[in-house]
Motif scaffolding. Structure first.
Motif, PDB file in Angstrom:
ATOM      1  N   ALA A 502       0.818  -1.222   0.000  1.00  0.00           N
ATOM      2  CA  ALA A 502       0.000   0.000   0.000  1.00  0.00           C
ATOM      3  C   ALA A 502       0.841   1.256   0.000  1.00  0.00           C
ATOM      4  CB  ALA A 502      -0.979   0.048   1.169  1.00  0.00           C
ATOM      5  N   TRP A 503       2.158   1.128   0.083  1.00  0.00           N
ATOM      6  CA  TRP A 503       3.042   2.293   0.057  1.00  0.00           C
ATOM      7  C   TRP A 503       3.931   2.183  -1.165  1.00  0.00           C
ATOM      8  CZ3 TRP A 503       1.457   5.650   3.589  1.00  0.00           C
ATOM      9  CH2 TRP A 503       0.751   5.153   4.694  1.00  0.00           C
ATOM     10  N   VAL A 504       4.045   3.276  -1.918  1.00  0.00           N
ATOM     11  CA  VAL A 504       4.798   3.250  -3.173  1.00  0.00           C
ATOM     12  C   VAL A 504       6.263   2.923  -2.941  1.00  0.00           C
ATOM     13  CG1 VAL A 504       5.367   5.705  -3.219  1.00  0.00           C
ATOM     14  CG2 VAL A 504       5.091   4.462  -5.365  1.00  0.00           C
ATOM     15  N   GLU A 505       6.782   3.202  -1.748  1.00  0.00           N
ATOM     16  CA  GLU A 505       8.173   2.872  -1.474  1.00  0.00           C
ATOM     17  C   GLU A 505       8.433   1.378  -1.615  1.00  0.00           C
ATOM     18  OE1 GLU A 505      12.160   4.047  -0.466  1.00  0.00           O
ATOM     19  OE2 GLU A 505      10.383   5.085  -1.227  1.00  0.00           O
ATOM     20  N   GLY A 506       7.430   0.556  -1.291  1.00  0.00           N
ATOM     21  CA  GLY A 506       7.587  -0.880  -1.480  1.00  0.00           C
ATOM     22  C   GLY A 506       7.739  -1.249  -2.937  1.00  0.00           C
ATOM     23  N   ALA A 507       7.000  -0.558  -3.822  1.00  0.00           N
ATOM     24  CA  ALA A 507       7.137  -0.781  -5.259  1.00  0.00           C
ATOM     25  C   ALA A 507       8.520  -0.354  -5.735  1.00  0.00           C
ATOM     26  CB  ALA A 507       6.049  -0.026  -6.016  1.00  0.00           C
ATOM     27  N   VAL A 508       9.004   0.784  -5.223  1.00  0.00           N
ATOM     28  CA  VAL A 508      10.324   1.281  -5.618  1.00  0.00           C
ATOM     29  C   VAL A 508      11.412   0.297  -5.201  1.00  0.00           C
ATOM     30  CG1 VAL A 508      12.012   3.133  -5.296  1.00  0.00           C
ATOM     31  CG2 VAL A 508       9.581   3.686  -5.504  1.00  0.00           C
ATOM     32  N   GLN A 509      11.378  -0.143  -3.957  1.00  0.00           N
ATOM     33  CA  GLN A 509      12.448  -1.006  -3.454  1.00  0.00           C
ATOM     34  C   GLN A 509      12.469  -2.365  -4.144  1.00  0.00           C
ATOM     35  OE1 GLN A 509      12.474  -1.137   0.846  1.00  0.00           O
ATOM     36  NE2 GLN A 509      12.740   1.084   1.031  1.00  0.00           N
ATOM     37  N   THR A 510      11.301  -2.963  -4.381  1.00  0.00           N
ATOM     38  CA  THR A 510      11.303  -4.256  -5.065  1.00  0.00           C
ATOM     39  C   THR A 510      11.678  -4.103  -6.536  1.00  0.00           C
ATOM     40  OG1 THR A 510       8.895  -4.067  -5.373  1.00  0.00           O
ATOM     41  CG2 THR A 510       9.683  -5.377  -3.495  1.00  0.00           C
ATOM     42  N   ALA A 511      11.352  -2.957  -7.147  1.00  0.00           N
ATOM     43  CA  ALA A 511      11.798  -2.696  -8.516  1.00  0.00           C
ATOM     44  C   ALA A 511      13.324  -2.658  -8.571  1.00  0.00           C
ATOM     45  CB  ALA A 511      11.211  -1.391  -9.024  1.00  0.00           C
ATOM     46  N   LEU A 512      13.929  -2.019  -7.577  1.00  0.00           N
ATOM     47  CA  LEU A 512      15.388  -1.924  -7.549  1.00  0.00           C
ATOM     48  C   LEU A 512      16.028  -3.271  -7.243  1.00  0.00           C
ATOM     49  CD1 LEU A 512      15.680   1.547  -5.789  1.00  0.00           C
ATOM     50  CD2 LEU A 512      16.055   1.026  -8.219  1.00  0.00           C
TER      51      LEU A 512
END
Length: 546
Positions: A502-512
């Motif tokens: 639910a937090w975009v930071e999770g999307a960013v970190q898993t993308a990286l």
């Protein structure tokens, strides 16, 4: 910028330092430059991963089933250019350092989000069981609310060594973070948020009414009773990372961050200076309907028009349930234990109802009370949370009449937009009698129920007790050296794969994470001066249970 960031706690790696380091993310052998990588989903994870892979000299090929942006969806009201409703992510904590790196890169502007009891909201009304309280800050509320706030702080100290753990995160002391967090994981994975509250010394000394108010009003952004059944680890991460504090919104719509990143020119290995849009011919490919392993060993991706292309690497960023409902996926691509994790992922329901109004009339002062006509509102009524967005005195304003989760979201699921507005206005009419909200509405309302969208099937993950092992399997899948050859080359990313759904930071970190995995898959390596997540994962990775 606060010194608190989403540094762990499960994997305390400084993603913001990695992506901003002058050495870059690494290098891929020249012989692999120009190789295509399929990215399924043009949301935050897909576009950010594509941007970084492009800089490494690969050619990301993006597929999108519906709307560019994923759940960073900014819907423009009819007849306007920049009056928007944020249907997905709408408030972004400053501790989300990875996300803000890309906001700054694309030059998007932001402002404080009007959360309850914040200066940005101006004023807040809490309406519970028919009683309304007006406040500008916590001190304006009765003692009961301060008792609830103190009790939750005490519960965090008692059950999670909160101050020590957050201090270690602020200092970016990875070993200290793990020393505390790794002992909390087995203690709280199989216990709920509600259990954490009710079993704490602080709340046991208080009444049921205190727990009830905590569920309705909560902390930070409002009521959290919809999360009471979730694993307490899920909530601890939100608190520890400051995800529910000091939040901002993106002016003009958060979707612009991804549109601008799509068109952002960067200096790239092999390509020179180019953009994701240019490498994709200006548009994404269509919906993916099949993923399988070709006889040659490469991964075949077929779109809705029957076109099949072969790739050495594929990144899947869509919600995990689509791999068993919308995309015919070769089961052999993933281990059956990973399939269990993907299929058991539990997504929460969420609904929003927005209207555009002629002007920010809620700021008008009621002569009888001396207060604004309307305030940011938390209530036990069907609306739950109501937010106001002021675009200036001479411009249309926006009201999020209702933002609700789970059972409250299901209450409006069968109804069309006009009925949802009627229900919201009726509820708000009890809180603000005599205020004519409807008379200010212009154009058509904008609504969303994410669980009815065939491309999402829910808003965001909400891990249940016992789901830590599943999350660990999904999150760590980018480390592929130990996998059999038939399971390598396909990667996962998105907030549902992360520890912070639910937090975009999770999307960013898993993308990286996936970027590192794909870099490694193509025989590349990071600069010794700037090790990536996969380099430090063996040492700092999440604790294993059983």
């Amino acid at each position: 910028m606060t010194d608190l960031s989403a540094f762990g706690p499960d994997f305390p790696f400084a993603y913001d330092d990695w992506i901003s380091h002058p050495a870059g993310l690494g290098a891929i052998p020249a012989g692999r430059h120009g190789a295509e990588v399929a990215i399924i989903g043009a949301g935050a994870a897909g576009v950010i991963a594509g941007h970084e892979l492009m800089k490494l000299g690969l050619r990301p090929v993006l597929y999108e089933s519906a709307k560019f942006g994923g759940r960073l969806r900014s819907e423009v009201f009819e007849g306007t250019e920049d009056i928007i409703a944020e249907l997905g992510g709408m408030r972004f904590p400053v501790s989300s350092r990875g996300f803000w790196h890309y906001v700054d890169l694309t030059g998007c502007d932001s402002a404080p989000f009007p959360n309850p009891l914040t200066e940005a909201a101006g004023s807040t009304v809490i309406d519970l069981e028919g009683e309304s309280l007006f406040a500008r800050c916590l001190d304006d509320l009765p003692d009961l609310y301060r008792e609830v706030a103190r009790a939750y702080d005490a519960a965090l100290e008692e059950g999670a060594r909160f101050s020590d753990l957050q201090a270690a995160m602020r200092a970016r002391d990875a070993k200290a973070v793990k020393a505390i967090w790794d002992r909390l994981v087995p203690a709280w994975d199989e216990r709920t948020f509600y259990d954490f509250i009710t079993s704490s010394e602080a709340f046991r000394a208080l009444s049921f009414r205190h727990r009830e108010v905590f569920g309705q009003v909560g902390f930070g952004t409002g009521g959290w009773d919809s999360d009471f059944p979730n694993s307490m680890l899920e909530i601890l991460r939100v608190n520890l990372c400051g995800l529910d504090d000091n939040q901002r919104y993106i002016k003009g719509g958060v979707e612009n961050v991804l549109h601008r990143l799509w068109r952002h020119a960067a200096d790239c290995a092999h390509w020179g200076r180019t953009t994701l849009a240019d490498l994709n011919g200006g548009a994404t490919r269509s919906r993916v309907v099949r993923i399988g392993r070709d006889a040659s060993g490469r991964i075949a991706v077929t779109d809705t028009w029957g076109r099949t292309d072969l790739y050495d690497a594929v990144l899947v960023t869509c919600q995990s349930h689509l791999l068993t409902t919308s995309i015919a996926t070769d089961e052999d691509l993933f281990d059956q234990k990973l399939w269990m994790a993907l299929d058991r992922t539990r997504y929460m329901q969420a609904a929003k109802t927005f209207v555009m109004v002629d002007r920010p009339f809620w700021n008008d002062i009621d002569p009888a009370t001396g207060r604004p006509l309307l305030s940011m509102t938390l209530t036990d009524r069907i609306t739950r949370g109501t937010y106001f967005f002021d675009n200036g005195p001479d411009r249309p304003g926006v009201i999020c009449l209702s933002y609700s989760w789970m059972t409250d979201a299901l209450k409006v699921l069968p109804h069309d937009a006009e009925k949802r507005v009627d229900l919201a206005l009726a509820a708000l009419g009890h809180i603000y009698p005599g205020v004519d909200i409807a008379g200010h509405i212009r154009g058509n309302p904008i609504c969303v129920s994410w669980e009815t969208d065939e491309n999402f099937l829910g808003a965001f993950k909400g891990a249940l007790p016992g789901h830590y092992r599943y999350n660990h399997r999904m999150y760590g899948h980018f480390m592929q050296d130990a996998l059999p050859p038939g399971q390598r080359g396909i990667f996962l990313a998105g907030d549902g794969i992360s520890w912070t759904p639910a937090w975009v930071e999770g999307a960013v970190q898993t993308a990286l994470n996936a970027v590192w995995g794909i870099l490694h898959h193509f025989g590349g390596a990071t600069d010794p001066a700037n090790p990536g997540p996969g380099d430090l994962y063996p040492e700092l990775g999440p604790v294993a249970l059983d």
